[in-house]
Design an enzyme around this catalytic site. Structure first.
Site, PDB file in Angstrom:
ATOM      1  N   LYS A 113       0.828  -1.213   0.000  1.00 54.10           N
ATOM      2  CA  LYS A 113       0.000   0.000   0.000  1.00 54.10           C
ATOM      3  C   LYS A 113       0.863   1.264   0.000  1.00 54.10           C
ATOM      4  O   LYS A 113       0.488   2.266  -0.593  1.00 54.10           O
ATOM      5  CB  LYS A 113      -0.960  -0.012   1.189  1.00 54.10           C
ATOM      6  CG  LYS A 113      -2.098  -0.997   0.970  1.00 54.10           C
ATOM      7  CD  LYS A 113      -2.941  -1.169   2.210  1.00 54.10           C
ATOM      8  CE  LYS A 113      -3.908  -2.344   2.041  1.00 54.10           C
ATOM      9  NZ  LYS A 113      -4.524  -2.704   3.327  1.00 54.10           N
ATOM     10  N   LYS A 195      -6.461 -14.964 -10.380  1.00 55.33           N
ATOM     11  CA  LYS A 195      -7.760 -15.165  -9.742  1.00 55.33           C
ATOM     12  C   LYS A 195      -8.725 -14.052 -10.118  1.00 55.33           C
ATOM     13  O   LYS A 195      -8.311 -12.929 -10.340  1.00 55.33           O
ATOM     14  CB  LYS A 195      -7.589 -15.113  -8.206  1.00 55.33           C
ATOM     15  CG  LYS A 195      -7.045 -16.363  -7.595  1.00 55.33           C
ATOM     16  CD  LYS A 195      -7.387 -16.471  -6.117  1.00 55.33           C
ATOM     17  CE  LYS A 195      -7.095 -15.226  -5.309  1.00 55.33           C
ATOM     18  NZ  LYS A 195      -7.390 -15.361  -3.883  1.00 55.33           N
ATOM     19  N   LYS A 198      -8.408 -10.925  -8.057  1.00 48.31           N
ATOM     20  CA  LYS A 198      -7.244 -10.069  -8.255  1.00 48.31           C
ATOM     21  C   LYS A 198      -7.295  -9.360  -9.600  1.00 48.31           C
ATOM     22  O   LYS A 198      -6.444  -8.552  -9.911  1.00 48.31           O
ATOM     23  CB  LYS A 198      -5.958 -10.920  -8.210  1.00 48.31           C
ATOM     24  CG  LYS A 198      -5.651 -11.495  -6.853  1.00 48.31           C
ATOM     25  CD  LYS A 198      -4.756 -10.551  -6.046  1.00 48.31           C
ATOM     26  CE  LYS A 198      -4.633 -10.972  -4.601  1.00 48.31           C
ATOM     27  NZ  LYS A 198      -4.040 -12.305  -4.446  1.00 48.31           N
TER      28      LYS A 198
END
Ligand code: TRP
Length: 331
Positions: A113, A195, A198
């Site tokens: 992040k 996935k 994601k």
């Protein structure tokens, strides 16, 4: 005997998609029969990365509505909004004294992040795992259904719980990740890249709120190839993914027909996708309709959130009582 406590949090950022539905939601629905379940909307957590709150209210309502539409029954589980339970913030404060700057800085999700948003490295972001630990420990939960990406946070929750117990006396059981692992379904992105959860590509992810037309369009665009050339060959993962989806929303006969066609090298992916699209639309339409209906029924939403918060606070207050006693805050 008291049923075991299951708890999980859902961030109100982003839309629920098939990966969430088959990977998580369906398990939550199953757990509500067997455990004492707490599910909540992590709106405080969203402030760590989304300081602009203009859309937060709608998102919180949408998450609650979608979860109920997917089968969570607010009469059976405790469904609440994190910020309605101030006891979590108090526990977060005590746990912050047991969390070290060094260990928080090493957390991969924190580092990611920071990389994504170097101008907003706030203390809330750093202590994200502490708040998450407070969410879990406030109900003395033991089973926490989360994906792989959250396991490190869970390990930290155990560390904080252990440190607390060691210093102030046994209050918390150790929480651990929990899923019905045998039937954990992974849904891949329709473009074959990773996935669905994601996925960066919106056209390769099917959201529960997508219109019938959009669902059809996305499925028809899903990656395929020119088909197998040898009988009974192994399916490439993006083809396997279409079969997985088919096994979830189509009839057994339909699935078996296309499976046999694949094994005999006569499969026509166009036909398969058309069938899958229709079955997916039939599967999703009632969930979407129900979610919309709930989302517009503000009185019902208010009632669910109020009753959820009341139930959650009963359990939270019982824990905070023990915590204050342990820490020595009872005068
Ligand atoms: N961090 C979780 C996520 O990003 C959401 C979350 C917040 C959570 N608090 C939690 C999950 C407590 C499980 C338990 O998905």
């Amino acid at each position: 005997m008291r049923k075991e406590v299951v708890l999980s949090g859902i961030r109100p950022t982003g839309f629920l998609h098939l990966g969430n539905y088959f990977g998580a939601m369906r398990n939550f629905v199953r757990m509500q029969q067997e455990y004492d379940c707490y599910f909540f909307v992590a709106n405080w957590h969203s402030l760590t990365t989304h300081p602009d709150t203009k859309e937060l209210k709608d998102s919180v309502h949408r998450v609650i509505a979608e979860n109920i539409a997917c089968g969570l029954d607010p009469e059976k589980v405790t469904l609440y909004v994190q910020s309605d339970v101030p006891e979590i913030a108090e526990l977060y404060l005590y746990l912050n004294m047991l969390a070290y700057k060094g260990e928080l800085e090493k957390v991969p999700t924190f580092k990611d992040k920071v990389r994504l948003n170097p101008n907003n490295v706030n203390a809330g972001l750093l202590t994200y795992p502490v708040l998450m630990a407070a969410d879990i420990l406030i109900h003395r939960s033991v089973k926490v259904p989360v994906g792989k990406d959250q396991e490190q946070h869970l390990e930290m929750a155990r560390n904080f719980a252990e440190r607390f117990n060691h210093r102030y006396g046994e209050v918390f059981p150790m929480p651990y990740a929990f899923n019905y692992s045998n039937d954990l379904v992974k849904i891949m992105s329709l473009d074959g890249n990773g996935k669905m959860s994601k996925s960066e590509n919106q056209m390769a992810t099917i959201y529960l709120s997508d219109s019938d037309e959009l669902v059809r369009k996305k499925i028809m665009k899903a990656k395929t190839d020119s088909g197998p050339t040898e009988n009974n060959s192994e399916k490439p993962d993006y083809i396997q993914n279409l079969f997985t989806l088919m096994s979830l929303v189509s009839t057994k006969d339909t699935f078996e027909k296309f499976d046999a066609d694949f094994n005999n090298c006569v499969i026509r992916y166009g036909d398969m996708k058309k069938q899958l699209a229709e079955d997916m639309v039939a599967f999703l339409a009632p969930i979407r309709a129900r979610a919309m209906e709930i989302q517009h029924d503000k009185a019902y939403l208010q009632k669910v959130m109020r009753e959820g918060a009341e139930k959650a606070r009963i359990s939270a207050r019982a824990t905070i009582d023990k915590v204050r006693e342990g820490v020595g805050m009872k005068y």
